[in-house]
Design a protein around this motif. Structure first.
Motif, PDB file in Angstrom:
ATOM      1  N   ASP A   4       5.349  -0.382   9.777  1.00 44.83           N
ATOM      2  CA  ASP A   4       4.272   0.157   8.946  1.00 44.83           C
ATOM      3  C   ASP A   4       4.575  -0.153   7.481  1.00 44.83           C
ATOM      4  O   ASP A   4       5.648   0.179   6.975  1.00 44.83           O
ATOM      5  CB  ASP A   4       4.185   1.662   9.168  1.00 44.83           C
ATOM      6  N   PRO A   5       3.656  -0.794   6.777  1.00 39.01           N
ATOM      7  CA  PRO A   5       3.908  -1.141   5.371  1.00 39.01           C
ATOM      8  C   PRO A   5       4.185   0.063   4.494  1.00 39.01           C
ATOM      9  O   PRO A   5       4.874  -0.050   3.486  1.00 39.01           O
ATOM     10  CB  PRO A   5       2.625  -1.839   4.929  1.00 39.01           C
ATOM     11  N   ARG A   6       3.683   1.222   4.863  1.00 38.31           N
ATOM     12  CA  ARG A   6       3.931   2.417   4.045  1.00 38.31           C
ATOM     13  C   ARG A   6       5.415   2.744   3.978  1.00 38.31           C
ATOM     14  O   ARG A   6       5.916   3.150   2.934  1.00 38.31           O
ATOM     15  CB  ARG A   6       3.152   3.611   4.595  1.00 38.31           C
ATOM     16  N   TYR A   7       6.129   2.541   5.095  1.00 39.85           N
ATOM     17  CA  TYR A   7       7.568   2.798   5.094  1.00 39.85           C
ATOM     18  C   TYR A   7       8.302   1.788   4.220  1.00 39.85           C
ATOM     19  O   TYR A   7       9.231   2.137   3.491  1.00 39.85           O
ATOM     20  CB  TYR A   7       8.122   2.768   6.512  1.00 39.85           C
ATOM     21  N   LEU A   8       7.890   0.531   4.311  1.00 37.30           N
ATOM     22  CA  LEU A   8       8.528  -0.493   3.494  1.00 37.30           C
ATOM     23  C   LEU A   8       8.277  -0.245   2.005  1.00 37.30           C
ATOM     24  O   LEU A   8       9.183  -0.381   1.173  1.00 37.30           O
ATOM     25  CB  LEU A   8       8.014  -1.878   3.893  1.00 37.30           C
ATOM     26  N   LEU A   9       7.052   0.140   1.659  1.00 41.05           N
ATOM     27  CA  LEU A   9       6.732   0.417   0.259  1.00 41.05           C
ATOM     28  C   LEU A   9       7.449   1.667  -0.247  1.00 41.05           C
ATOM     29  O   LEU A   9       7.903   1.707  -1.401  1.00 41.05           O
ATOM     30  CB  LEU A   9       5.224   0.550   0.076  1.00 41.05           C
ATOM     31  N   ALA A  10       7.566   2.677   0.606  1.00 32.39           N
ATOM     32  CA  ALA A  10       8.312   3.878   0.208  1.00 32.39           C
ATOM     33  C   ALA A  10       9.781   3.541  -0.033  1.00 32.39           C
ATOM     34  O   ALA A  10      10.402   4.061  -0.969  1.00 32.39           O
ATOM     35  CB  ALA A  10       8.180   4.955   1.282  1.00 32.39           C
ATOM     36  N   ASN A  11      10.321   2.661   0.788  1.00 29.29           N
ATOM     37  CA  ASN A  11      11.701   2.236   0.604  1.00 29.29           C
ATOM     38  C   ASN A  11      11.865   1.497  -0.724  1.00 29.29           C
ATOM     39  O   ASN A  11      12.845   1.709  -1.455  1.00 29.29           O
ATOM     40  CB  ASN A  11      12.127   1.345   1.780  1.00 29.29           C
ATOM     41  N   GLU A  12      10.894   0.654  -1.061  1.00 33.22           N
ATOM     42  CA  GLU A  12      10.956  -0.058  -2.346  1.00 33.22           C
ATOM     43  C   GLU A  12      10.846   0.917  -3.518  1.00 33.22           C
ATOM     44  O   GLU A  12      11.539   0.747  -4.525  1.00 33.22           O
ATOM     45  CB  GLU A  12       9.835  -1.087  -2.424  1.00 33.22           C
ATOM     46  N   ARG A  13       9.992   1.918  -3.400  1.00 37.67           N
ATOM     47  CA  ARG A  13       9.868   2.915  -4.481  1.00 37.67           C
ATOM     48  C   ARG A  13      11.175   3.680  -4.665  1.00 37.67           C
ATOM     49  O   ARG A  13      11.562   4.006  -5.794  1.00 37.67           O
ATOM     50  CB  ARG A  13       8.722   3.886  -4.189  1.00 37.67           C
ATOM     51  N   THR A  14      11.868   3.955  -3.560  1.00 35.29           N
ATOM     52  CA  THR A  14      13.154   4.645  -3.653  1.00 35.29           C
ATOM     53  C   THR A  14      14.179   3.767  -4.370  1.00 35.29           C
ATOM     54  O   THR A  14      14.933   4.250  -5.221  1.00 35.29           O
ATOM     55  CB  THR A  14      13.655   5.028  -2.255  1.00 35.29           C
ATOM     56  N   LEU A  15      14.195   2.473  -4.042  1.00 34.98           N
ATOM     57  CA  LEU A  15      15.087   1.556  -4.744  1.00 34.98           C
ATOM     58  C   LEU A  15      14.772   1.542  -6.235  1.00 34.98           C
ATOM     59  O   LEU A  15      15.678   1.599  -7.075  1.00 34.98           O
ATOM     60  CB  LEU A  15      14.963   0.137  -4.178  1.00 34.98           C
ATOM     61  N   LEU A  16      13.503   1.484  -6.580  1.00 31.68           N
ATOM     62  CA  LEU A  16      13.121   1.467  -7.991  1.00 31.68           C
ATOM     63  C   LEU A  16      13.528   2.763  -8.697  1.00 31.68           C
ATOM     64  O   LEU A  16      13.897   2.736  -9.870  1.00 31.68           O
ATOM     65  CB  LEU A  16      11.618   1.227  -8.125  1.00 31.68           C
ATOM     66  N   ALA A  17      13.497   3.878  -7.993  1.00 27.54           N
ATOM     67  CA  ALA A  17      13.945   5.140  -8.585  1.00 27.54           C
ATOM     68  C   ALA A  17      15.445   5.093  -8.881  1.00 27.54           C
ATOM     69  O   ALA A  17      15.896   5.557  -9.938  1.00 27.54           O
ATOM     70  CB  ALA A  17      13.620   6.304  -7.660  1.00 27.54           C
ATOM     71  N   TYR A  18      16.221   4.525  -7.955  1.00 26.64           N
ATOM     72  CA  TYR A  18      17.657   4.363  -8.204  1.00 26.64           C
ATOM     73  C   TYR A  18      17.879   3.478  -9.431  1.00 26.64           C
ATOM     74  O   TYR A  18      18.700   3.791 -10.295  1.00 26.64           O
ATOM     75  CB  TYR A  18      18.351   3.713  -6.999  1.00 26.64           C
ATOM     76  N   GLU A  19      17.175   2.363  -9.480  1.00 24.43           N
ATOM     77  CA  GLU A  19      17.372   1.426 -10.587  1.00 24.43           C
ATOM     78  C   GLU A  19      16.907   2.023 -11.917  1.00 24.43           C
ATOM     79  O   GLU A  19      17.531   1.796 -12.950  1.00 24.43           O
ATOM     80  CB  GLU A  19      16.653   0.108 -10.298  1.00 24.43           C
ATOM     81  N   ARG A  20      15.836   2.785 -11.887  1.00 24.32           N
ATOM     82  CA  ARG A  20      15.361   3.456 -13.105  1.00 24.32           C
ATOM     83  C   ARG A  20      16.407   4.461 -13.595  1.00 24.32           C
ATOM     84  O   ARG A  20      16.668   4.566 -14.803  1.00 24.32           O
ATOM     85  CB  ARG A  20      14.029   4.147 -12.810  1.00 24.32           C
TER      86      ARG A  20
END
Length: 105
Positions: free
Chosen positions: A6-22
């Motif tokens: 499901d793309p929603r899971y992949l996008l949520a995972n990317e948002r989590t990565l971006l939160a770490y990087e931020r």
């Protein structure tokens, strides 16, 4: 796994990565501020170095967690557990202690 995740899971995972990087970027900014704007006493330098180390650790933990979650999502398995998140939390607590020392010394 036969079907695409499901793309929603992949996008949520990317948002989590971006939160770490931020968060890592914010820690770098705080480190630059501590090292350049505060006096050069050892507690202030220790605070700047601790912020830099926490920044690097946060970026690495975020990337590692992203890769683990990506593999788990694509293979349909459970998300792996680890101590990375707890290590980041402990690093932030240590920075709070070092910051308190800089105020007291």
């Amino acid at each position: 796994m036969d079907e695409a995740p499901d793309p929603r899971y992949l996008l949520a995972n990317e948002r989590t990565l971006l939160a770490y990087e931020r968060t890592a970027i914010g820690l770098v900014v705080a480190a630059v501020g501590a090292l350049n704007l505060l006096e050069g006493t050892w507690p202030n330098v220790a605070l700047g170095v601790a912020l830099l180390l926490a920044s690097g650790m946060t970026a690495v933990v975020g990337w590692h967690r992203y890769r683990q979650a990506e593999r788990a999502i694509r293979s349909g398995t459970d998300l792996p557990t680890g101590i990375g998140v707890q290590a980041v939390v402990l690093a932030v607590i240590a920075i709070i202690v070092v910051a308190a020392l800089t105020v007291l010394v």
